[in-house]
Design a protein around this motif. Structure first.
Motif, PDB file in Angstrom:
ATOM      1  N   SER A  14       0.853  -1.190   0.000  1.00  0.00           N
ATOM      2  CA  SER A  14       0.000   0.000   0.000  1.00  0.00           C
ATOM      3  C   SER A  14       0.886   1.235   0.000  1.00  0.00           C
ATOM      4  O   SER A  14       2.111   1.150   0.170  1.00  0.00           O
ATOM      5  CB  SER A  14      -0.928   0.017   1.220  1.00  0.00           C
ATOM      6  OG  SER A  14      -0.171   0.135   2.416  1.00  0.00           O
ATOM      7  N   LEU A  15       0.258   2.392  -0.175  1.00  0.00           N
ATOM      8  CA  LEU A  15       1.001   3.648  -0.182  1.00  0.00           C
ATOM      9  C   LEU A  15       1.694   3.882   1.153  1.00  0.00           C
ATOM     10  O   LEU A  15       2.843   4.324   1.200  1.00  0.00           O
ATOM     11  CB  LEU A  15       0.056   4.805  -0.509  1.00  0.00           C
ATOM     12  CG  LEU A  15       0.684   6.199  -0.572  1.00  0.00           C
ATOM     13  CD1 LEU A  15       1.700   6.271  -1.708  1.00  0.00           C
ATOM     14  CD2 LEU A  15      -0.388   7.266  -0.745  1.00  0.00           C
ATOM     15  N   SER A  16       1.021   3.588   2.245  1.00  0.00           N
ATOM     16  CA  SER A  16       1.620   3.779   3.571  1.00  0.00           C
ATOM     17  C   SER A  16       2.841   2.889   3.761  1.00  0.00           C
ATOM     18  O   SER A  16       3.791   3.274   4.443  1.00  0.00           O
ATOM     19  CB  SER A  16       0.579   3.487   4.660  1.00  0.00           C
ATOM     20  OG  SER A  16      -0.534   4.350   4.539  1.00  0.00           O
ATOM     21  N   ASP A  17       2.813   1.699   3.165  1.00  0.00           N
ATOM     22  CA  ASP A  17       3.932   0.770   3.325  1.00  0.00           C
ATOM     23  C   ASP A  17       5.192   1.275   2.625  1.00  0.00           C
ATOM     24  O   ASP A  17       6.289   1.232   3.185  1.00  0.00           O
ATOM     25  CB  ASP A  17       3.552  -0.613   2.773  1.00  0.00           C
ATOM     26  CG  ASP A  17       2.443  -1.261   3.578  1.00  0.00           C
ATOM     27  OD1 ASP A  17       2.364  -0.992   4.791  1.00  0.00           O
ATOM     28  OD2 ASP A  17       1.653  -2.020   3.009  1.00  0.00           O
ATOM     29  N   VAL A  18       5.063   1.725   1.397  1.00  0.00           N
ATOM     30  CA  VAL A  18       6.244   2.067   0.587  1.00  0.00           C
ATOM     31  C   VAL A  18       6.689   3.512   0.756  1.00  0.00           C
ATOM     32  O   VAL A  18       7.775   3.874   0.294  1.00  0.00           O
ATOM     33  CB  VAL A  18       5.961   1.798  -0.909  1.00  0.00           C
ATOM     34  CG1 VAL A  18       5.540   0.358  -1.124  1.00  0.00           C
ATOM     35  CG2 VAL A  18       4.886   2.741  -1.457  1.00  0.00           C
TER      36      VAL A  18
END
Length: 737
Positions: free
Chosen positions: A393-397
């Protein structure tokens, strides 16, 4: 009377079922059909009147007309009878009888009734077991039977779908069906494959296409494109589903909704593949080989294994193999790097959300490989990066990408910016306030970079983010950005295509330019710059009144557009939010500083370790050289000792000979003394100067041993010689003890 023309109505059903005349059996089937259809319930005694083996025999009647009616009778038996009867009938082997005798029939009606009978059986028992009983006929020697069975399974998938019927056992037979000599079999296999493709999509391509011939692949790819937009649905319900539908009719889903949105995920229909047991046992050893071709070959083997696995078991541990792929990102050979990145993408595809445990170790190293100038290489790396994002997800990367956006290499910096732009475009969820703060904090700084490609990429990133969160959300970050750069941001804002959206992301009206709304020129009646000049030039309060005595500084005299700044949130909300953001930013900075210190400490320890290792190696090398020198010196001294002992022994023998000569009768003194002098002159003990001594003997011109004086002189010379020999022994002895 012809037996075929007899009246069999007087016989019981049991008698007619066993009659040798086919018309008698036909009449029994027809009567049973009526009784099944008119039975009051599935508990009626008519359904327990015959055992399952008798019912099974209806499907293999020797007469084709009677057989067709017999199969219809079995269908009614299943349709109106209890489920337990269907289970017992399936276990009796009725599926094989229906396939062998019904699906191979040349009568279209018989085939249709056989397929209906199989459908009814699937509604009441385990459909996968029914299909399992049918699949052995894929290898039957009769092409007509093979094509009939393939067509029947196609109809089963078409009616019940892959959520009811597991397609994986069927897929294993498809390559063999495509290689069948009969054209009808191949055509039916194509229809079946297309129906499965509607449910599995690319998952079917992964497990099937590699086993087909190139021409078959090409034809199937074209056929897949034709049905790519079709959304499959379950057309026929199981008996259990019908019962639920009857109890809760209001919960029915409209068919139109089902056609618009599929209620299944093809990934859920696939069976997990165990790839860890297929990885070569010497993978770790071969990937560390200094020869790049060996590393490439073993990665190609792993690549072939992972490429065929559309779904992996998330419970397995892939940490070791991910560490190897991460290490490969620093490999000097680009082919090795590309293979490792593609293998990582296959893991992300197979694990999906289960890949979140591994992405952090390889994301940044993969981004940093974008420094290469070969387009095909960077394209492959970016494709793998996009696959990783789909599994996360965006938060992960976000953290890893933002750190790479500050890299010192321009190519890596641009690649990280472009990657974050693609992530924002593909994300289904809008970033939260903290994420917006982090993105804009880095992006705005990039707008002042010296290289235009970096500024251009940052402008596109901001424009894409603005499309998601709205221009109002980003106004405060762009106050110091020049107008030319804002125009480019606005351009990317209008061109961006995003999936996620939040309130306020709609394009602004044409009469209002986005972003520039904060730069409002003050009214000409209140020049702000003049108010800041000296008091002598500053107008007094009375001079601010017009002819109507109205105060020109009130809200009435200020144009409406000057109120635009009041559209922002309340000051107390802004202050609390800013305070919270400042605290978070401070904590983040502390963590980053701590992280940098830890990295520096690790690097320092690594350097110290390397220095100590080198010193230890040098010390060991010097020690080995010293030891070798000492060993050589000892060996040389031992050789000198042996030579000296031999010379001493030779000298002792000479003395003994001289004694014998002195005691003998009338020895010629001249010859003996000359021989003795010669031997003594040749004596030299040792190679060193400390051990060298020449014994010189002054030979008398002529000695007459008959004279007592001469004899005494010879004795005296002998004694001197002995003394010198003893002295030489004494001097040489301490050096070898």
């Amino acid at each position: 009377m012809d037996p075929q023309e007899q009246d069999f109505t007087g016989l019981s059903i049991e008698e007619r079922l066993g009659h040798k005349v086919w018309k008698a059996r036909l009449s029994a089937y027809e009567e049973l059909i009526k009784e099944f259809e008119t039975s009051p319930s599935e508990d009626d005694e008519i359904f327990t009147r015959f055992d399952v083996n008798t019912v099974k025999s209806f499907t293999i009647d020797s007469n084709v007309v009677a057989q067709e009616t017999g199969i219809l009778c079995v269908s009614k038996y299943l349709e109106f009878g209890p489920t337990n009867n269907a289970v017992r009938l399936q276990k009796s082997g009725v599926v094989s009888s229906l396939c062998e005798k019904g699906l191979s029939s040349s009568r279209a009606g018989t085939k249709t009734k056989t397929n209906e009978c199989l459908m009814l059986l699937i509604e009441r028992v385990d459909g996968n077991q029914v299909v399992q009983d049918m699949m052995p006929f894929f290898k039957h020697r009769l092409p007509k039977l093979v094509s009939g069975v393939v067509n029947s399974i196609y109809q089963i998938i078409d009616n019940f779908g892959c959520k009811i019927i597991n397609p994986n056992p069927i897929i294993e037979y498809l390559p063999g069906l495509f290689s069948h000599a009969d054209r009808n079999v191949r055509n039916e296999a194509t229809n079946l494959t297309l129906e499965i493709y509607k449910w599995l999509r690319d998952g079917l391509k992964t497990v099937l296409l590699d086993d087909l011939k190139p021409i078959q692949k090409k034809d199937l790819e074209k056929a897949f494109d034709k049905v790519a937009d079709e959304i499959p649905k379950q057309k026929r319900l199981l008996k259990s589903q019908k019962e639920v539908e009857e109890e809760a009719p209001t919960e029915d889903v409209e068919m139109e909704d089902t056609e618009v949105k599929p209620d299944f995920d093809p990934y859920d229909l696939l069976q997990p593949t165990d790839v860890l047991n297929q990885i070569p046992g010497d993978f770790q050893q071969r990937i560390s080989n200094p020869v790049w071709k060996e590393r490439k070959e073993v990665l190609e083997e792993v690549h072939a294994i992972l490429s065929k696995a559309s779904k992996l078991n998330p419970q397995d541990d892939y940490l070791d193999i991910m560490r190897i792929f991460t290490k490969c990102m620093k490999d000097a050979n680009m082919q090795v790097v590309q293979l490792a990145s593609e293998c990582t993408a296959f893991l992300a595809i197979g694990l999906r959300k289960g890949f979140k445990k591994y992405y952090s170790m390889i994301l940044v190293p993969m981004l940093e490989r974008n420094k290469e100038k070969k387009p095909s290489f960077t394209e492959a790396i970016n494709k793998s990066l996009d696959t990783i994002f789909k599994a996360t997800s965006l938060s992960d990367v976000l953290e890893g990408v933002l750190s790479t956006m500050t890299h010192k290499t321009p190519a890596i910096k641009i690649a990280a910016i472009d990657y974050l732009t693609r992530c924002l475009s593909d994300s289904d969820v809008a970033p939260n306030n903290n994420e917006i703060e982090s993105i804009m904090g880095v992006s705005v700084k990039l707008l002042s970079e010296s290289q235009e490609p970096i500024r251009q990429a940052a402008s596109q990133l901001i424009g894409t983010l603005m499309k998601i969160v709205g221009e109002r959300q980003l106004i405060r970050y762009l106050e110091k950005v020049d107008d030319n750069r804002r125009k480019k941001i606005n351009k990317f804002f209008e061109e961006a295509n995003v999936k996620a959206s939040s309130k306020g992301s709609n394009p602004p009206p044409k009469s209002i330019k986005p972003i520039q709304s904060t730069k409002i020129a003050p009214p000409s009646t209140i020049p702000s710059k003049r108010l800041a000049t000296s008091p002598a030039k500053r107008p007094e309060k009375p001079s601010l009144r017009g002819l109507t005595s109205r105060n020109l500084t009130t809200n009435e005299s200020i144009p409406k557009f000057s109120q635009q700044p009041q559209l922002q949130p309340k000051p107390e909300v802004d202050n609390s939010l800013l305070k919270e953001l400042e605290e978070l930013e401070s904590k983040n900075k502390q963590l980053q500083d701590s992280h940098k210190l830890q990295i520096n400490e690790i690097e320092k320890l690594k350097n110290d370790n390397l220095s100590l290792s080198r010193k230890l190696q040098e010390s060991q090398s010097n020690s080995n050289i010293t030891i070798n020198q000492k060993d050589a010196q000892i060996s040389r001294l031992n050789n000198d000792k042996e030579n000296l002992l031999l010379k001493i022994k030779d000298l002792e023998q000479t003395i003994e000979i001289m004694k014998l000569n002195n005691d003998g009768p009338k020895i010629k003194t001249e010859r003996n003394s000359g021989d003795l002098s010669l031997r003594v002159n040749r004596l030299s003990i040792g190679k060193d100067n400390d051990f060298k001594e020449n014994i010189e003997y002054k030979k008398e011109p002529s000695v007459d041993f008959d004279n007592d004086d001469n004899w005494k002189k010879a004795q005296e010379i002998t004694n001197q010689l002995r003394a010198r020999i003893e002295k030489m022994k004494a001097r040489s002895r301490p050096n070898f003890t």
